[in-house]
Motif scaffolding. Structure first.
Motif, PDB file in Angstrom:
ATOM      1  N   PRO A  67       0.796  -1.232   0.000  1.00 25.62           N
ATOM      2  CA  PRO A  67       0.000   0.000   0.000  1.00 25.62           C
ATOM      3  C   PRO A  67       0.828   1.281   0.000  1.00 25.62           C
ATOM      4  CG  PRO A  67      -0.197  -1.172   2.099  1.00 25.62           C
ATOM      5  CD  PRO A  67       0.485  -2.089   1.155  1.00 25.62           C
ATOM      6  N   ASP A  68       2.024   1.255   0.595  1.00 31.74           N
ATOM      7  CA  ASP A  68       2.862   2.464   0.592  1.00 31.74           C
ATOM      8  C   ASP A  68       3.257   2.850  -0.831  1.00 31.74           C
ATOM      9  OD1 ASP A  68       2.823   2.911   3.343  1.00 31.74           O
ATOM     10  OD2 ASP A  68       4.431   1.469   3.688  1.00 31.74           O
ATOM     11  N   SER A  69       3.616   1.853  -1.659  1.00 30.96           N
ATOM     12  CA  SER A  69       3.958   2.131  -3.061  1.00 30.96           C
ATOM     13  C   SER A  69       2.749   2.686  -3.797  1.00 30.96           C
ATOM     14  CB  SER A  69       4.456   0.857  -3.743  1.00 30.96           C
ATOM     15  OG  SER A  69       5.645   0.410  -3.152  1.00 30.96           O
ATOM     16  N   SER A  70       1.574   2.139  -3.487  1.00 33.23           N
ATOM     17  CA  SER A  70       0.345   2.622  -4.118  1.00 33.23           C
ATOM     18  C   SER A  70       0.106   4.092  -3.792  1.00 33.23           C
ATOM     19  CB  SER A  70      -0.842   1.781  -3.650  1.00 33.23           C
ATOM     20  OG  SER A  70      -2.043   2.272  -4.187  1.00 33.23           O
ATOM     21  N   LEU A  71       0.264   4.453  -2.514  1.00 35.78           N
ATOM     22  CA  LEU A  71       0.037   5.840  -2.096  1.00 35.78           C
ATOM     23  C   LEU A  71       1.073   6.781  -2.706  1.00 35.78           C
ATOM     24  CD1 LEU A  71      -0.861   5.175   1.647  1.00 35.78           C
ATOM     25  CD2 LEU A  71      -2.407   6.031  -0.131  1.00 35.78           C
ATOM     26  N   LEU A  72       2.311   6.301  -2.882  1.00 42.05           N
ATOM     27  CA  LEU A  72       3.352   7.120  -3.505  1.00 42.05           C
ATOM     28  C   LEU A  72       2.993   7.422  -4.959  1.00 42.05           C
ATOM     29  CD1 LEU A  72       6.116   8.399  -2.923  1.00 42.05           C
ATOM     30  CD2 LEU A  72       7.176   6.303  -3.777  1.00 42.05           C
ATOM     31  N   LEU A  73       2.488   6.407  -5.672  1.00 43.69           N
ATOM     32  CA  LEU A  73       2.072   6.605  -7.062  1.00 43.69           C
ATOM     33  C   LEU A  73       0.932   7.612  -7.176  1.00 43.69           C
ATOM     34  CD1 LEU A  73       2.106   2.959  -8.481  1.00 43.69           C
ATOM     35  CD2 LEU A  73       3.389   4.889  -9.410  1.00 43.69           C
ATOM     36  N   LEU A  74       0.031   7.614  -6.181  1.00 43.75           N
ATOM     37  CA  LEU A  74      -1.188   8.417  -6.256  1.00 43.75           C
ATOM     38  C   LEU A  74      -1.051   9.782  -5.578  1.00 43.75           C
ATOM     39  CD1 LEU A  74      -3.723   5.569  -5.424  1.00 43.75           C
ATOM     40  CD2 LEU A  74      -3.428   6.678  -7.640  1.00 43.75           C
ATOM     41  N   LYS A  75       0.143  10.112  -5.099  1.00 43.24           N
ATOM     42  CA  LYS A  75       0.333  11.316  -4.292  1.00 43.24           C
ATOM     43  C   LYS A  75      -0.241  12.561  -4.967  1.00 43.24           C
ATOM     44  CE  LYS A  75       3.916  14.099  -2.042  1.00 43.24           C
ATOM     45  NZ  LYS A  75       5.389  14.265  -1.841  1.00 43.24           N
ATOM     46  N   ASP A  76       0.116  12.808  -6.223  1.00 49.03           N
ATOM     47  CA  ASP A  76      -0.373  13.992  -6.954  1.00 49.03           C
ATOM     48  C   ASP A  76      -1.290  13.602  -8.104  1.00 49.03           C
ATOM     49  OD1 ASP A  76       1.175  15.850  -5.409  1.00 49.03           O
ATOM     50  OD2 ASP A  76       2.961  15.169  -6.511  1.00 49.03           O
ATOM     51  N   HIS A  77      -1.757  12.346  -8.109  1.00 45.73           N
ATOM     52  CA  HIS A  77      -2.481  11.854  -9.282  1.00 45.73           C
ATOM     53  C   HIS A  77      -3.856  12.512  -9.429  1.00 45.73           C
ATOM     54  CE1 HIS A  77      -2.454   9.129 -12.603  1.00 45.73           C
ATOM     55  NE2 HIS A  77      -3.650   8.633 -12.298  1.00 45.73           N
ATOM     56  N   GLY A  78      -4.521  12.796  -8.297  1.00 49.85           N
ATOM     57  CA  GLY A  78      -5.807  13.483  -8.368  1.00 49.85           C
ATOM     58  C   GLY A  78      -5.671  14.842  -9.042  1.00 49.85           C
ATOM     59  N   PHE A  79      -4.575  15.548  -8.727  1.00 53.32           N
ATOM     60  CA  PHE A  79      -4.330  16.860  -9.345  1.00 53.32           C
ATOM     61  C   PHE A  79      -4.112  16.710 -10.851  1.00 53.32           C
ATOM     62  CE2 PHE A  79      -1.104  19.834 -10.924  1.00 53.32           C
ATOM     63  CZ  PHE A  79      -1.769  21.037 -10.773  1.00 53.32           C
ATOM     64  N   TYR A  80      -3.321  15.692 -11.259  1.00 50.15           N
ATOM     65  CA  TYR A  80      -3.067  15.492 -12.690  1.00 50.15           C
ATOM     66  C   TYR A  80      -4.373  15.216 -13.446  1.00 50.15           C
ATOM     67  CZ  TYR A  80       1.821  14.918 -11.230  1.00 50.15           C
ATOM     68  OH  TYR A  80       3.057  15.103 -10.696  1.00 50.15           O
ATOM     69  N   CYS A  81      -5.231  14.382 -12.849  1.00 48.58           N
ATOM     70  CA  CYS A  81      -6.512  14.054 -13.501  1.00 48.58           C
ATOM     71  C   CYS A  81      -7.387  15.306 -13.623  1.00 48.58           C
ATOM     72  CB  CYS A  81      -7.247  12.978 -12.707  1.00 48.58           C
ATOM     73  SG  CYS A  81      -6.463  11.350 -12.762  1.00 48.58           S
ATOM     74  N   ARG A  82      -7.414  16.118 -12.539  1.00 39.91           N
ATOM     75  CA  ARG A  82      -8.228  17.339 -12.575  1.00 39.91           C
ATOM     76  C   ARG A  82      -7.681  18.311 -13.608  1.00 39.91           C
ATOM     77  NH1 ARG A  82      -7.060  19.719  -7.961  1.00 39.91           N
ATOM     78  NH2 ARG A  82      -7.706  17.821  -6.868  1.00 39.91           N
ATOM     79  N   ASP A  83      -6.349  18.404 -13.700  1.00 45.52           N
ATOM     80  CA  ASP A  83      -5.721  19.307 -14.662  1.00 45.52           C
ATOM     81  C   ASP A  83      -6.035  18.884 -16.095  1.00 45.52           C
ATOM     82  OD1 ASP A  83      -4.015  21.590 -15.148  1.00 45.52           O
ATOM     83  OD2 ASP A  83      -2.494  20.156 -15.844  1.00 45.52           O
ATOM     84  N   ALA A  84      -6.199  17.559 -16.297  1.00 48.25           N
ATOM     85  CA  ALA A  84      -6.540  17.043 -17.636  1.00 48.25           C
ATOM     86  C   ALA A  84      -8.046  17.018 -17.864  1.00 48.25           C
ATOM     87  CB  ALA A  84      -5.963  15.638 -17.802  1.00 48.25           C
ATOM     88  N   ASP A  85      -8.810  17.574 -16.897  1.00 50.04           N
ATOM     89  CA  ASP A  85     -10.284  17.567 -16.959  1.00 50.04           C
ATOM     90  C   ASP A  85     -10.824  16.138 -17.085  1.00 50.04           C
ATOM     91  OD1 ASP A  85     -12.716  18.838 -16.793  1.00 50.04           O
ATOM     92  OD2 ASP A  85     -12.943  19.006 -18.970  1.00 50.04           O
ATOM     93  N   TYR A  86     -10.133  15.203 -16.412  1.00 52.22           N
ATOM     94  CA  TYR A  86     -10.554  13.791 -16.414  1.00 52.22           C
ATOM     95  C   TYR A  86     -11.073  13.475 -15.006  1.00 52.22           C
ATOM     96  CZ  TYR A  86     -10.244   8.726 -17.148  1.00 52.22           C
ATOM     97  OH  TYR A  86     -10.530   7.389 -17.260  1.00 52.22           O
TER      98      TYR A  86
END
Length: 714
Positions: A67-86
């Motif tokens: 789970p730690d690796s998962s959280l590291l991958l997702l750290k800024d992922h919500g921002f990237y998706c929002r920036d791409a309007d996804y």
């Protein structure tokens, strides 16, 4: 590992199953990483939905095992998706973070991220993703011990899943509701909901769901100490997993068989299944189940006093649990290690590992106490809502009563206005009396009907108990033979054990082996005759209880043979002077047929009892030249099964033939028959089995009853 822990990992396994299938379609983790690396060659890859989806899938895959690796991958992922309007990708990122925090045991953070995902799903109306987020929230609430909140999420999830025809999530939610029932020790409710989960999974041809459902139902029966049923469901789960080629599903089924055999002290078999489960789990990289199986194997080997092997497997389990950061699994591994070191006489190591076990156990108990507190708070809040609802309901009742009082007042005024109309009043009075008379007559008729129904049930039960009483003496005779064998072989085995001890003391290995082989043979015979006695008792119990309405595959030949012998010995028990010749002629090609075994057994027993009664009556007047004879035969005719019960007794008078299947008609003297046996038999064959019950007779020479019904083996 406790069953509650097993249920938790089952929930997680199902929790991950849908997206794992997506991963399986896209390839393994390495190929997914390669795909991500290729996408990152683009200049603006962080706005590419293919890259955003690939990161989400990889993070979800890591969320359980790392789970730690998962959280590291997702750290800024919500921002990237929002920036791409996804926005759907953003909702998935928050949901995956919730899953990762859940697997780390950080339920507060898990709920926070899942609520962010839920908010986006409701705002943007992501109807297909909404059920999955609600299910994840239910899992987290359940892990906190907040069962009322978990059930609230689950039932909301069911509604959302039905709206988009998401049967996979619907099946998952039935499983999770059952787990809540299981945690609340409502084992019967858990069984019902697990079976709903099994039904939906079967409709979807979802082999993983079928395996998980069978495993969970087996765990319920294991907790009830119904070991035979538990084994049936675990074995079914393992068979389905092998057919589907799902090694991950095989792990859970194999591990559960290990738990079953450990619980009944069949340690060699328990060790074998735990070893298989551990190997499968290590091969597939499913570390939580590998750790559980290794711990179970270590416990089993410790109980077998194979201390070095137990120590090695327990240490391997501990290393794996530490690598994953799973406190429950570390606690279990430390507990086994402490016990093994104590048995080896290494006191310092035993004390060290026991202290570590206690440290983790206390930590988990504190977490459990927090979960119980959350649950009690939720139940208190729910009680306050119930009180508020009752207060509002009381107000509503007062309003209704006031309206009703106003209505009564209005009716009274109307009555006074029209009181002067004497003729109409008289007509109303007469009509009122007539209505009362009709209502009373209706009540009397209903009461009479209920009394008749109750009387009919009592008479039918009396008939069943009468047939059971006739069978009891036969059972006593039949069961005595296998019991004699069991007693005799037990005495012989006792003597052989004494000889074995003497030969061991002498060091005579060959004689020890010979005696051991004799003991094995004796035990096999004891087991054989014990099973024979068990089958007789089981048959009696099936005969005595009411039919469940479920048809079962039944050996018709064995059923006929059993009841023929029981009926004969039952009559012999009542009349020692009676004797008769009885024969069987069975068609061995029939195999097993799907019938209601208790009901068919009652029919066969009733017809055989009637046959023995007929030859017994004829014997009283026919003299020594007459030999009473009863023949029971079976035959497969095209797609039908035919059973015949023949006798050379008194036969049935022609004038009685048209009435023999009518209720309460009997040719026996008063007090010797209820007149319900053939009537019940006729209904069982014609209505419950779509068959026919016919009779061929010649007065003074004998009678043959013929049962014919469709052959059903599926």
């Amino acid at each position: 590992m406790s069953l509650n822990t097993a249920a938790r990992f089952t929930a997680v396994l199902l929790f991950c199953s849908l997206l794992n299938k997506v991963v399986a379609q896209k390839g393994n983790i390495n190929s997914l990483k390669l795909r991500i690396a290729q996408l990152e060659q683009k200049a603006d890859y962080k706005k590419d939905t293919a890259w955003l989806n690939a990161i989400n899938i990889l993070a979800f895959t890591y969320s359980e095992t790392n789970p730690d690796s998962s959280l590291l991958l997702l750290k800024d992922h919500g921002f990237y998706c929002r920036d791409a309007d996804y926005i759907l990708g953003e909702a998935a990122a928050y949901s995956n973070m919730g899953v990762a925090y859940y697997n780390k045991g950080d339920y507060t953070a898990s709920i926070e991220k899942l609520n962010q995902s839920l908010k986006l799903c409701k705002e943007k109306k992501f109807a297909t993703f909404l059920p999955k987020v609600l299910n994840n929230l239910g899992l987290t609430a359940m892990a906190q011990g907040n069962y009322s909140k978990a059930l609230q999420y689950y039932y909301e999830c069911l509604t959302a899943a039905e709206a988009v025809n998401d049967q996979n999530t619907e099946a998952t939610v039935y499983n999770n509701i059952a787990i809540v029932n299981y945690y609340q020790n409502k084992l019967d409710d858990a069984e019902v909901n697990y079976k709903k989960f099994l039904d939906v999974s079967t409709q979807l041809h979802d082999s993983d769901g079928i395996v998980i459902a069978n495993n969970n139902i087996g765990e319920v029966y294991l907790d009830k100490n119904e070991f035979i049923k538990a084994k049936q469901y675990f074995t079914s789960a393992l068979t389905t997993a092998r057919l589907s080629g799902s090694k991950r599903s095989m792990i859970s089924a194999t591990k559960n068989l290990g738990l079953l055999y450990f619980k009944i002290d069949s340690l060699d078999r328990a060790a074998s299944y735990f070893k298989q489960a551990a190997d499968f789990a290590l091969e597939t990289g499913y570390k939580p189940s590998a750790c559980v199986a290794l711990t179970g194997l270590a416990k089993t080997l410790h109980k077998q006093e194979k201390l070095n092997e137990a120590l090695a497997y327990a240490q391997q389990a501990l290393n794996m649990a530490q690598e994953m950061g799973q406190p429950q699994l570390m606690r279990d591994a430390y507990e086994v290690l402490a016990a093994v070191y104590e048995s080896k006489g290494e006191s310092m190591q035993a004390l060290k590992h026991f202290q570590l076990f206690k440290q983790y156990a206390d930590s988990l108990r504190n977490s459990e106490a927090e979960r119980i507190g959350e649950r009690l708070k939720a139940e208190f809040d729910f009680s306050k809502k119930e009180l508020e609802f009752e207060r509002k309901s009381l107000q509503q009742r007062w309003l209704t009563f006031s309206a009703f009082a106003a209505l009564i007042t209005a009716l009274l005024v109307i009555f006074l206005v029209y009181r002067s109309r004497q003729k109409e009043k008289k007509a109303n009075v007469v009509l009122h009396h007539q209505n009362e008379l009709i209502e009373q007559q209706k009540k009397n008729a209903e009461a009479t009907l209920e009394q008749l129904k109750a009387t009919q049930k009592q008479l039918i039960q009396a008939e069943k108990m009468a047939s059971l009483g006739e069978m009891t003496a036969g059972i006593a005779h039949e069961i005595q033979n296998p019991l004699n064998f069991v007693n005799n072989f037990s005495e012989v085995s006792s003597e052989l054990i004494k000889e074995l001890v003497e030969e061991v003391d002498k060091g005579n290995t060959d004689e020890v082996k010979a005696i051991a082989n004799d003991l094995i043979g004796n035990l096999e015979k004891i087991n054989h005759h014990g099973e024979r006695a068990s089958s007789i008792v089981k048959g009696m119990l099936q005969h005595s209880r009411s039919s469940s309405g479920q048809k079962e595959l039944t050996d018709i030949n064995a059923l006929c043979d059993e009841y023929l012998r029981l009926a004969f010995h039952g009559l012999r028990a009542k009349d020692k002077s009676f004797n008769a010749k009885f024969e069987t002629s069975f068609d061995e090609t029939i195999g097993k047929v799907k019938v209601l075994p208790q009901d068919i057994g009652r029919v066969i027993l009733n017809l055989i009892n009637n046959a023995f009664y007929a030859v017994s009556e004829k014997k009283k007047t026919a003299g020594d030249s007459y030999t009473p004879e009863v023949i029971v035969s079976t035959k497969k005719i095209n797609d039908n099964i035919e059973i015949q019960v023949s006798d050379n007794g008194t036969g049935i008078p022609q004038k009685a033939l048209d009435k023999i299947f009518q209720p309460f008609f009997t040719t026996k003297p008063t007090g010797q028959g209820t007149g319900l046996g053939l009537s019940l038999s006729y209904d069982i064959i014609t209505k419950a089995h779509n068959g026919q019950l016919k009779v061929e007779t010649k007065e003074g020479e004998g009678t043959t009853f013929i049962i014919n019904f469709p052959n059903s083996q599926v």
